[in-house]
Design an enzyme around this catalytic site. Structure first.
Site: not given
Ligand code: ATR
Length: 271
Positions: A64, A100, A134, A243
């Site tokens: 995104k 979103d 994110g 969701g």
């Molecule tokens: P999107 O754009 O759809 O929000 P993204 O930018 O990949 O996708 O964001 C995913 C979010 O989920 C991020 O906040 C990510 O945390 P990080 O910034 O530390 O990567 C969080 N996330 C994904 N896997 C995770 C996990 N196993 N534990 C905690 N947070 C997680």
């Protein structure tokens, strides 16, 4: 026949093809929608061929934010948010939108305690914890901030939370810093719990047990509909927002952007 897709990684969980293909059929629009799994390292290559092949796309985890650089133009809202979840191919010009934020605000407004018509008023000065930093979190923080909420962003990677918090004038921390006291609303905008039984807040149940004031808990994950986070919240007496509410509201707005057709969401909820 116009071609549309959802770009993500992973993407198998996505309900979008089912929904959009059904809606195209219902509205007699000659279009096809499919999932395209694009790993981050292949995004540039995929976007080079996108312009010729697709009329539009949804964008999901983890693209995104990183997709912005491949677009020709952003809607004013997408620009302010700094993330897109929709691309419209306007005669060869790729325009990024963000539905979103609209979806999340509609989901919040659909909750009776947040009372649709007084929605903004309800959120004014309320203490909200957003989990994640994110692209999805960006859209939600933007919407909540506009409604006057006091936001704390908690994320696994604190530097990312700090950056987002600085942009939108919020507090920030790591997920382990979660403090339920005086919290009115928790929104999970991480991908934790998607197609799994994990939760971004493993200690939520314990924290809520002796807590008199229960927050509303919203998850943006719709697969499964009842995530572990929501189950824990419900068991301890919290009101929850699933969701699918945000998913359908953002999808309806997306459909309008692509087809110009006003979307009667209520009559199409049974898919
Ligand atoms: P999107 O754009 O759809 O929000 P993204 O930018 O990949 O996708 O964001 C995913 C979010 O989920 C991020 O906040 C990510 O945390 P990080 O910034 O530390 O990567 C969080 N996330 C994904 N896997 C995770 C996990 N196993 N534990 C905690 N947070 C997680």
């Amino acid at each position: 026949m116009n071609k549309y897709c959802v770009i993500g990684y992973p993407i198998k969980h996505s309900l979008s093809p089912k929904i959009f293909n059904r809606w195209f059929k219902k509205f007699k629009i000659p279009a096809q929608y499919r999932t395209v799994e694009v790993a981050p390292r292949n995004l540039a290559k995929f976007m080079r061929s996108f312009r010729e092949n697709y009329a539009g796309a949804n964008v999901t985890i983890p693209h995104k934010e990183r997709l912005l650089r491949f677009l020709d133009k952003l809607s004013p809202e997408a620009k302010k948010i700094g993330a897109v979840n929709v691309i419209v191919n306007q005669r060869g010009k790729l325009v990024g939108y963000n539905t979103d934020c609209h979806g999340a605000m509609e989901a919040l407004a659909s909750d009776s305690r947040l009372c649709a018509s007084h929605f903004s008023k309800f959120l004014r000065n309320k203490k909200v914890v957003v989990l994640g930093a994110g692209g999805a979190a960006r859209a939600i923080v933007y919407g909540l901030k506009k409604a006057g909420a006091r936001i704390t962003i908690l994320n696994r990677t604190v530097s990312r939370a700090k950056k987002l918090a600085k942009e939108f004038k919020c507090d920030y921390g790591k997920l382990e810093d979660f403090d339920v006291r005086n919290c009115d609303l928790i929104v999970n905008a991480t991908s934790v719990g998607m197609c799994s039984v994990e939760t971004p807040l493993p200690r939520l149940k314990i924290a809520l047990k002796n807590c008199k004031k229960k927050p509303v808990v919203m998850d943006i994950i719709y697969s499964p509909r009842m995530t572990k986070l929501l189950r824990d919240a419900k068991r301890t007496g919290c009101k929850i927002i699933t969701g699918d509410k945000m998913f359908f509201a953002q999808a309806a707005k997306t459909f309008e952007l692509w087809t110009g057709k006003n979307f009667p969401l209520k009559s199409c909820l049974l898919w």
